[in-house]
Structure formats: C-alpha cells, structure tokens
Design a protein around this motif. Sequence first.
Motif, PDB file in Angstrom:
ATOM      1  N   LEU A  20       0.819  -1.209   0.000  1.00  0.00           N
ATOM      2  CA  LEU A  20       0.000   0.000   0.000  1.00  0.00           C
ATOM      3  C   LEU A  20       0.855   1.261   0.000  1.00  0.00           C
ATOM      4  CD1 LEU A  20      -2.864  -0.995   2.449  1.00  0.00           C
ATOM      5  CD2 LEU A  20      -3.076  -0.493   0.022  1.00  0.00           C
ATOM      6  N   LEU A  21       1.936   1.255   0.762  1.00  0.00           N
ATOM      7  CA  LEU A  21       2.818   2.421   0.778  1.00  0.00           C
ATOM      8  C   LEU A  21       3.476   2.641  -0.581  1.00  0.00           C
ATOM      9  CD1 LEU A  21       4.528   2.175   4.274  1.00  0.00           C
ATOM     10  CD2 LEU A  21       2.739   3.753   3.538  1.00  0.00           C
ATOM     11  N   GLU A  22       3.838   1.552  -1.240  1.00  0.00           N
ATOM     12  CA  GLU A  22       4.426   1.649  -2.584  1.00  0.00           C
ATOM     13  C   GLU A  22       3.411   2.231  -3.570  1.00  0.00           C
ATOM     14  OE1 GLU A  22       7.229   1.389  -5.586  1.00  0.00           O
ATOM     15  OE2 GLU A  22       7.570   0.910  -3.471  1.00  0.00           O
ATOM     16  N   GLN A  23       2.168   1.733  -3.512  1.00  0.00           N
ATOM     17  CA  GLN A  23       1.121   2.244  -4.395  1.00  0.00           C
ATOM     18  C   GLN A  23       0.828   3.714  -4.099  1.00  0.00           C
ATOM     19  OE1 GLN A  23      -2.203  -0.370  -3.801  1.00  0.00           O
ATOM     20  NE2 GLN A  23      -1.398  -1.938  -5.189  1.00  0.00           N
ATOM     21  N   ALA A  24       0.853   4.085  -2.832  1.00  0.00           N
ATOM     22  CA  ALA A  24       0.604   5.474  -2.450  1.00  0.00           C
ATOM     23  C   ALA A  24       1.699   6.379  -3.005  1.00  0.00           C
ATOM     24  CB  ALA A  24       0.530   5.598  -0.931  1.00  0.00           C
ATOM     25  N   MET A  25       2.944   5.930  -2.940  1.00  0.00           N
ATOM     26  CA  MET A  25       4.052   6.719  -3.468  1.00  0.00           C
ATOM     27  C   MET A  25       3.888   6.924  -4.975  1.00  0.00           C
ATOM     28  SD  MET A  25       8.117   5.874  -3.629  1.00  0.00           S
ATOM     29  CE  MET A  25       7.787   4.551  -4.782  1.00  0.00           C
ATOM     30  N   GLN A  26       3.509   5.859  -5.675  1.00  0.00           N
ATOM     31  CA  GLN A  26       3.309   5.982  -7.121  1.00  0.00           C
ATOM     32  C   GLN A  26       2.155   6.934  -7.441  1.00  0.00           C
ATOM     33  OE1 GLN A  26       5.373   4.830  -9.367  1.00  0.00           O
ATOM     34  NE2 GLN A  26       6.627   3.826  -7.803  1.00  0.00           N
ATOM     35  N   GLN A  28       1.191   9.445  -5.623  1.00  0.00           N
ATOM     36  CA  GLN A  28       1.661  10.791  -5.320  1.00  0.00           C
ATOM     37  C   GLN A  28       2.527  11.318  -6.462  1.00  0.00           C
ATOM     38  OE1 GLN A  28       4.340  11.180  -2.010  1.00  0.00           O
ATOM     39  NE2 GLN A  28       3.560  13.217  -1.507  1.00  0.00           N
ATOM     40  N   ARG A  29       3.367  10.471  -7.017  1.00  0.00           N
ATOM     41  CA  ARG A  29       4.211  10.880  -8.137  1.00  0.00           C
ATOM     42  C   ARG A  29       3.389  11.235  -9.369  1.00  0.00           C
ATOM     43  NH1 ARG A  29       9.319   6.663  -8.039  1.00  0.00           N
ATOM     44  NH2 ARG A  29      10.339   7.578  -6.226  1.00  0.00           N
ATOM     45  N   ARG A  30       2.272  10.545  -9.544  1.00  0.00           N
ATOM     46  CA  ARG A  30       1.378  10.850 -10.673  1.00  0.00           C
ATOM     47  C   ARG A  30       0.556  12.102 -10.424  1.00  0.00           C
ATOM     48  NH1 ARG A  30       0.003   5.352 -10.073  1.00  0.00           N
ATOM     49  NH2 ARG A  30      -1.980   6.030  -9.170  1.00  0.00           N
ATOM     50  N   GLY A  31       0.525  12.574  -9.209  1.00  0.00           N
ATOM     51  CA  GLY A  31      -0.239  13.761  -8.871  1.00  0.00           C
ATOM     52  C   GLY A  31      -1.649  13.445  -8.411  1.00  0.00           C
ATOM     53  N   ASP A  32      -1.930  12.176  -8.156  1.00  0.00           N
ATOM     54  CA  ASP A  32      -3.257  11.741  -7.716  1.00  0.00           C
ATOM     55  C   ASP A  32      -3.293  11.747  -6.185  1.00  0.00           C
ATOM     56  OD1 ASP A  32      -5.738  10.661  -7.424  1.00  0.00           O
ATOM     57  OD2 ASP A  32      -5.301   8.785  -8.457  1.00  0.00           O
ATOM     58  N   ILE A  33      -3.520  12.926  -5.638  1.00  0.00           N
ATOM     59  CA  ILE A  33      -3.429  13.113  -4.193  1.00  0.00           C
ATOM     60  C   ILE A  33      -4.568  12.416  -3.461  1.00  0.00           C
ATOM     61  CG2 ILE A  33      -3.309  14.842  -2.348  1.00  0.00           C
ATOM     62  CD1 ILE A  33      -0.851  14.664  -4.225  1.00  0.00           C
ATOM     63  N   LYS A  34      -5.733  12.350  -4.064  1.00  0.00           N
ATOM     64  CA  LYS A  34      -6.867  11.681  -3.421  1.00  0.00           C
ATOM     65  C   LYS A  34      -6.559  10.198  -3.204  1.00  0.00           C
ATOM     66  CE  LYS A  34     -11.798  10.872  -3.766  1.00  0.00           C
ATOM     67  NZ  LYS A  34     -13.027  11.088  -4.531  1.00  0.00           N
TER      68      LYS A  34
END
Length: 60
Positions: A20-26, A28-34
């Motif tokens: 989940l943390l890895e997916q969250a980082m990705q 965030q990098r895409r700009g999908d803050i939600k």
Amino acid sequence: MFSFFKSNPTKKLTKRHSMLLEQAMQAQRRGDIKTYSLLTAEAEEIFAQIKTINSPDKNS
C-alpha cells in the motif's frame, strides 16, 4: 512442538502494508493526491493492527 508450521499473523499484514505504501508513493508521483491519501490511510490502519498484534498484553 511443531510451531514452525504456525503462520505468522503479522507477515501477511506487513506485506500488505508495504504494498500500500508503494502504491501510495506511485499515486503521489502521478499527482493523484486523493488516491495517495486513501492508500496512506489504509496503510496506517494496517500498521495499527500490526502494532496491536505485536504488543504484548501487560495485564495478563
């Protein structure tokens, strides 16, 4: 006697937490803050479960 056959309850949760943390980082990098905030919140809930399982019960 055969304790090595018992599954570790935190192993699966730890793997899910890391994923989940890895997916969250990705996200965030895409700009999908939600999505980032949703995944991070879910990861925090899992971490709380891991912490609860690993903490020894002091009262018993």
